[in-house]
Motif scaffolding. Structure first.
Motif: not given
Length: 696
Positions: A300-320
């Motif tokens: 729900n980061d900046d999304a009250i009804n939730f959204r789906v994000m993605q990131c690489p397997l080896n870089k999991t921090g929010r900046e990725h």
């Protein structure tokens, strides 16, 4: 108040509890609590015996007052039991070379957990006989069945007290031996490392029952040597440990109502340290879905009804994190079921659940269609990762629970099993509707209704209004064969989707918690008023029911809308809100601050005090009431309803009846056997029927 006056009750004196004044002083406010002493059995205080005596007196009074309904209760019990297929089995699911299922036998209260190797026509292997294990116990729950990766060992957990404190056992499926490794005081789930030797589990604080530590146990070693791999420092968080569907990761989740954090470990290296996925942030929730080539993050980061994000397997921090599915203001994304080539995404729109299928290679998406006005759909048991088949459950107020298998590629579906209603069930004989009630602030609240065809909608029909309205838990329309006993005798059943749930999206929940909690209670009352105005029922025939936090709702409704309801059933009700939330030794209290507020803060204290049912009892005529609780309840302790009833007895006016039924053997969920709980429903129904003058 005009109520049915033709009900005859025996001339029996109600018990009057002793008073022992206790002063609560906080925020410059002094409150005298005459029944605080009822906590003594829980706290092992000096008046423990007096508590038990009082509860027994109330039970005897309830039994005496409802004596003339006993044969009817037995008839109702047998009627409801006769609809249940006693010899039955669950739809088998395939995992790691075996089909797993449970089956029940005629006359037995519990079940047998079984498997077959490779094919459904293979020989059955009986893994656990719960009917046998439960012999001699008043209460018995077995859960958390977890098979080791090499298929040789089974971890399972048992609770025989009904306080949700589980002991984990390990069984060798080749020899039948139960290992000496017995791990007490857990949440009940054991997760295997890929080495078949190491188990992870969640340990509970023995007093507060909070989940505090994730522990690592090596088979064959003393439990006292188990290693703590994660300790939760924030006592408002719940923690749990699980395993990804692709079996690559052990996952620790720590979550409060408002914020969460995930820790990961390679399941092939169970002795290594867990690593944080993304450190917790205030007011940000997230869960993760490991795929072959990336992680998906539902947040729900900046999304009250939730959204789906993605990131690489080896870089999991929010900046990725990058966007996979953008936020939609009218759609709540509630769950993702991952497969090697597809995703099944569970959503909510316009108060209804829906399933979207997403093809990971073509990036196409489509929705399943169900063709009913009010229904519930949800992902079923989907433990296989490398499959194109989705199992999903489907039900409505007129459709028995069904399990479908859906081919996500060719879009074909097969009904694998539908709950069988013995004695015949004609869906066409019942009607379901969905209407919207205007709340006092202009918001439209959905109500799902079901009744028998031919029921007169002229205000004369009895109507049972049910709701929950807390924790974002949505009360979706579902089938109940037990409910037919109400509908067939002329009752209308109304499920009110009030604020505090998540039926209409995350904002629906936000608008029914903390300092907006009154919306929950007002919505329920406004739904009841609308049902009367629309001719479904009248105050003479309107009844309300709710349990736990829904029991709090019942308590408030009794205080603020007594004249609108002829009867109320409050199950395990959370009615002493302020005192419980001030006592951090009571199980779960600190976990609840994000839901109700922390009364150590002045604003929260006075707001809670303004609606807490126990604090707001006043001299007036209350509806007829049946209150139920369990002596061993760990969610809402027995003393809350006991105090509430004791105070109501001495303050309320008029001739309405008030019953307290305490189950001296069970806890929050009631009886553990698959038929015993029907006796509780029979009692509740007999109470309603007595008030309506229905005697068969």
């Amino acid at each position: 108040m005009q109520h049915n006056n033709n009900v005859q009750w025996p001339e029996v004196s109600a018990p009057i509890a002793a008073t022992h004044p206790y002063k609560r002083q906080i925020h410059g406010d002094t409150v005298v609590d005459n029944y605080y002493w009822m906590i003594d059995y829980f706290k092992k205080g000096p008046r423990s015996e007096a508590v038990i005596n009082y509860l027994n007196e109330e039970n005897a009074y309830t039994t005496a007052m409802l004596k003339d309904t006993e044969s009817f209760q037995e008839d109702l019990f047998l009627e409801m039991k006769s609809r249940i297929k006693e010899k039955d089995e669950t739809v088998p699911y395939f995992k790691n070379g075996y089909y797993y299922y449970s089956r029940t036998e005629e006359g037995n209260q519990y079940f047998k957990f079984c498997r077959k190797k490779g094919r459904l026509d293979a020989d059955e292997e009986l893994l656990l006989d719960i009917d046998n294990l439960a012999e001699g116990y008043a209460y018995y729950t077995a859960k958390g069945f977890s098979i080791s990766p090499d298929n040789r060992l089974l971890a399972f957990s048992v609770d025989t007290v009904s306080r949700r404190e589980y002991t984990i056992y390990i069984k060798n499926l080749e020899t039948g031996e139960i290992y000496p490794d017995r791990i007490a005081n857990t949440e009940g789930t054991a997760i295997w490392g890929n080495d078949n030797q190491i188990l992870f589990y969640t340990a509970k604080n023995p007093v507060t029952l909070l989940s505090e530590k994730i522990m690592r146990h090596s088979l064959g070693t003393d439990v006292s040597a188990d290693v703590c791999v994660y300790e939760e420092r924030d006592n408002t968080n719940y923690i749990a440990v699980g395993k990804s569907k692709n079996c690559k990761y052990i996952i620790i989740s720590s979550e409060s109502t408002l914020s969460s954090e995930i820790w990961l470990l390679d399941a092939d290296l169970p002795n290594n340290d867990f690593k944080v996925f993304q450190p917790r942030r205030k007011d940000v929730l997230y869960t993760i879905v490991p795929l072959e080539d990336r992680f998906l993050i539902l947040t729900n980061d900046d999304a009250i009804n939730f959204r789906v994000m993605q990131c690489p397997l080896n870089k999991t921090g929010r900046e990725h994190w990058t966007t996979f599915l953008a936020h939609r203001p009218d759609v709540l994304v509630s769950d993702i079921e991952e497969f090697k080539s597809f995703l099944a995404i569970a959503e909510r729109k316009d108060g209804l659940t829906q399933l979207a299928i997403y093809n990971l290679s073509s990036l196409e998406q489509h929705y399943l269609d169900f063709g009913e006005v009010a229904y519930t759909v949800y992902p079923g048991i989907n433990v296989e990762y490398n499959t194109e088949s989705l199992r999903y459950g489907y039900t409505s107020l007129v459709t028995p629970s069904s399990v479908y298998e859906y081919n996500m590629r060719d879009r074909s579906k097969v009904l694998l099993k539908q709950q069988e209603v013995l004695g015949g069930y004609d869906r066409a004989a019942y009607k379901t509707e969905r209407i919207y009630a205007p709340a006092r602030d202009g918001v439209k609240v959905p109500i799902s209704l079901v009744y028998k065809e031919g029921t007169k909608l002229d205000g004369t029909a009895p109507l049972l209004q049910y709701a929950y309205g807390s924790y974002g838990a949505s009360m979706d329309p579902s089938f109940s064969s037990n409910r037919l006993s109400l509908l067939d005798r002329g009752f209308i059943y109304a499920l009110a989707h009030i604020r505090g749930g998540e039926e209409m999206g995350r904002q629906w929940y936000e608008d029914g918690k903390m300092m907006r909690k009154m919306n929950t209670f007002n919505d329920f009352v406004d739904c009841g008023r609308h049902l009367i105005e629309q001719g479904y029922t009248s105050p003479n025939h309107l009844y309300a029911q709710g349990g736990s936090a829904g029991g709090l709702l019942m308590g408030v409704v009794a205080n603020i809308a007594a004249a609108q309801y002829h009867g109320i059933i409050a199950q395990v009700p959370f009615v002493d809100v302020v005192n419980t939330m001030l006592d951090e030794t009571i199980p779960l209290t600190t976990n609840e601050y994000d839901e109700w507020g922390n009364p150590n803060e002045s604003d929260a204290y006075f707001y809670m005090k303004s609606y807490s049912p126990y604090e707001n009892i006043e001299p007036k005529e209350y509806p007829n009431m049946l209150v139920t609780t369990g002596l061993h309840d760990s969610q809402v302790q027995y003393f809350e309803p006991a105090k509430w009833v004791a105070k109501l007895r001495t303050v309320k006016t008029g001739k309405s009846v008030l019953f307290l039924k305490t189950d001296m053997d069970y806890g929050h969920g009631g009886a553990s056997g698959r038929f015993d709980y029907l006796k509780e429903i029979a009692l509740e129904y007999a109470f309603l029927f007595k008030l309506e003058g229905i005697d068969h």
